[in-house]
Design an enzyme around this catalytic site. Structure first.
Site, PDB file in Angstrom:
ATOM      1  N   HIS A 207       0.840  -1.194   0.000  1.00 56.15           N
ATOM      2  CA  HIS A 207       0.000   0.000   0.000  1.00 56.15           C
ATOM      3  C   HIS A 207       0.872   1.239   0.000  1.00 56.15           C
ATOM      4  CE1 HIS A 207       0.824  -1.113   4.203  1.00 56.15           C
ATOM      5  NE2 HIS A 207       0.860   0.187   4.443  1.00 56.15           N
TER       6      HIS A 207
ATOM      7  N   CYS B 296       2.000   3.482  11.843  1.00 57.74           N
ATOM      8  CA  CYS B 296       2.935   3.019  10.822  1.00 57.74           C
ATOM      9  C   CYS B 296       3.187   4.167   9.852  1.00 57.74           C
ATOM     10  CB  CYS B 296       2.401   1.788  10.097  1.00 57.74           C
ATOM     11  SG  CYS B 296       0.949   2.100   9.066  1.00 57.74           S
TER      12      CYS B 296
END
Length: 675
Positions: free
Chosen positions: A65, A180
């Protein structure tokens, strides 16, 4: 708002053999629907995200992603692989592949949907349904949440936790924070994993604050105050970390939160039983504030600490050095003979000498902070705010003792180590409030002062003097070899740690400039200008070898290279490192060697071609830059052209790119492969 995933974005028979090929196959579906505008540019963003940390997860999941300017709307594509594809997960290949594309300005609503998917992936029944699916439309509906997953199958009760139960009936309360780099997937998967494990663990209450791309909702201060322990599972600094100070804390990377939540819960309970707490009451994030896994090796931590100091030092160097250089340019080198008192008491508004002296002494004031800032922020990177005072003290003493740049570097490391040692002392709760404000600065400054003045100051000053003498003695072959080494370092990682080491070495010599140190500064800046200028030239002369995005980046690279911003070549290196980086290193080495050969000197630490009037042997210096630029551009074009040559004897040639291997006979090889 269009649907995030449709049947056209589902491939239940994904045949790709590598993660790069899988990403390309799924991204092509996005391109076909108009949700990605530039396939190669988008894949480069995916590869850059993958380089930060593998996106494979335990349980057979791959979830590449990224945020990308080439994505027009938040989009999810799903592929199921029969053979499995290696995404770097510890337990082996992934058969369920999710490619997530988020625009740079994705709205919170869509990001919330993506976070919901991440949480669903922790559900074994959800994954089992995907593995058994036979219809693309139904699969897309299940992922969107239109169709609920089957009721979960009851599982045997989990074994009791090895930790001994509390004597009281009160649960052990844990607060956790997950985050993250992208803030889309791992953030929420770690949260779901921790929450599920917390619910299944007797005697534990666990709540999570997710600091994702869609922002974060702060935990209630009362909940934090009542917590018995804290878990940080993050790959970027925790925001407002000071809220959790004074409690037993486990600090790990985000993947640990996904893969071993039970261990983290047990660890924080054990820390609480031993009475271990965070030692600092004010934990403002630093540039190296545990941005990775706590198991980082000492070498990695040392690099981060040094880069913390260098990153804060560079603005002082640039501002101070350029002001000094401008002073010399306007008033000549004799401007240094103007007395400060003359400037203070009789400034002449119409005199260029007065203005030149003003610039010179202002720059000199900024430059005087070079070593203290370096030392202070090395210590800051090691020990947070309590390291600032002893770090600045160590740097100031290094200047006083004539230990220079080297003394500041060593002094910063010593200051940080002293503070870290003091922080490990378990002090009574009543003293914790004054530790970072009074006790730690006082004790650490005393220790650092003693070590710098009495023990190591003089030896470091002698070493610094020897280094200065060596630079002044450089001539002929020795100077050329040093120029080659500096050129290679400047172009190896294009603004990364090795580049910064070479740059810091050069600017350190400007604090007390000599002929040798001025040659070093000239070679470093010249070599650093080569990579972006070369990429700009290559995209101009052979544009068909580059993507449309790279050609646009090439236009900007002219300005970036001319301004000595080596990072202008990073987009090209990220897309094709095996060709761009070696070519850049060769050109940088040529330029560094020629600069030394021509005896070029430079008093300004930055500025590129805009400080040419301050360069000794300026015309030959520009020749050195031009030569290195042409060499790198030619090598880049050659290497990119070679990869397009067909294989001999009709055999499919394996063409290795940074992120994938394809057969030369395949149709897509007709275009340069980008990652």
């Amino acid at each position: 708002m269009t649907e995030m995933i449709t049947a056209d974005l589902v491939d239940l028979d994904l045949s790709a053999g590598t993660k790069e090929a899988a990403a390309r196959s799924l991204a092509e579906r996005m391109v076909a629907l108009g949700r990605v505008t530039d396939l190669d540019g988008f894949l480069a963003d995916v590869a850059a995200r993958e380089a930060q940390m593998p996106t494979g997860l335990d349980g057979g999941i791959g979830i590449p992603h990224c945020r990308s300017e080439h994505a027009t709307e938040p989009t999810l594509a799903f592929g199921r692989s029969a053979e499995g594809i290696d995404f770097g997960a510890p337990d082996g290949p992934a058969d369920l592949i999710f490619l997530i594309a988020a625009p740079a300005g994705a709205d919170d609503a869509h990001l919330t949907i993506l976070s919901s998917l991440a949480r669903q992936l922790m559900d074994e029944d959800f994954k089992a349904t995907l593995r058994a699916a036979t219809d693309a439309e139904a699969t897309a509906a299940l992922i969107r949440g239109d169709e609920p997953a089957p009721d979960p199958v009851p599982e045997p009760a989990a074994p009791e936790q090895p930790a001994e139960p509390d004597e009281s009936d009160a649960p052990f309360k844990i607060v956790a924070v997950t985050s993250c780099p992208t803030g889309i997937a791992h953030t929420y998967m770690a949260a779901e994993s921790l929450e599920n494990t917390g619910r299944d663990t007797d005697g534990v209450e666990l709540v999570v604050e997710t600091q994702g791309s869609s922002g974060f909702t702060r935990l209630d201060p009362a909940v934090i105050a009542a917590a018995d322990g804290v878990i940080f599972a993050h790959d970027v600094p925790v925001r407002e970390k000071e809220r959790f100070a004074g409690k037993p804390t486990v600090d790990v990377g985000v993947k640990a939160g996904i893969n071993r939540p039970a261990e983290l819960i047990t660890e924080v309970r054990e820390k609480a039983a031993r009475g271990e707490t965070t030692a600092h009451a004010d934990a403002s994030s630093t540039p190296v504030d545990n941005s990775g896994d706590s198991t980082d090796g000492y070498g990695t931590k040392l690099r981060k600490w040094l880069m913390s100091g260098v990153s804060y030092m560079v603005p002082f160097v640039a501002a101070g050095g350029l002001l000094i250089a401008l002073g010399f340019a306007i008033g000549g080198y004799e401007v240094a003979d103007v007395k400060v008192q003359t400037l203070l008491n009789s400034f002449d508004w119409g005199s260029t000498t007065s203005w030149a002296a003003l610039l010179f002494y202002t720059g000199q004031a900024a430059f005087a902070f070079l070593v203290p800032v370096l030392a202070g922020y090395i210590a800051y990177g090691m020990a947070d705010r309590p390291g600032l005072v002893p770090g600045f003290v160590a740097g100031s003493i290094a200047v006083t003792a004539n230990a220079g740049f080297l003394g500041g570097l060593i002094g910063g490391l010593i200051a940080g180590a002293v503070v870290m040692a003091i922080q490990k002392v378990n002090v009574p709760a009543v003293l914790r409030g004054i530790m970072p404000v009074v006790v730690i600065p006082l004790l650490s400054s005393i220790v650092v002062g003693f070590l710098m003045f009495v023990v190591i100051g003089k030896p470091i000053a002698s070493l610094q003097s020897a280094l200065t003498d060596w630079l002044n003695s450089l001539s002929g072959a020795n100077a050329i070899v040093l120029g080659v080494i500096l050129g290679l370092m400047m172009c190896f990682d294009l603004g990364g740690p090795l580049n910064k080491v070479a740059y810091a070495f050069a600017v350190g010599g400007l604090a007390n400039p000599t002929d040798g140190s001025l040659k070093v500064m000239a070679a470093v800046m010249a070599a650093g200008m080569v990579p972006p200028l070369a990429m700009a030239l290559a995209t101009t002369v052979r544009g068909k070898l580059f993507t449309k995005t790279e050609r646009e980046n090439g236009k900007a690279a002219w300005v970036l290279g001319a301004s000595f911003i080596t990072e202008g070549a990073i987009p090209f290196a990220a897309a094709d490192p095996l060709r761009v980086i070696p070519a850049s290193m060769v050109g940088g080495a040529v330029t560094g060697a020629l600069s030394m050969t021509f005896d070029a000197t430079l008093r300004a630490p930055h500025g590129g071609i805009f400080v040419v009037p301050l360069i000794g042997n300026a015309w030959l210096y520009l020749v050195a830059i031009a030569a290195g630029t042409c060499v790198t551009a030619a090598l880049t074009v050659l290497l990119k052209s070679v990869r397009k040559q067909p294989a001999a004897a009709g055999q499919p040639e394996a063409v290795q790119t940074p992120s994938r291997t394809v057969a030369a006979a395949e149709p897509e090889v007709a275009q340069p492969a980008k990652v």
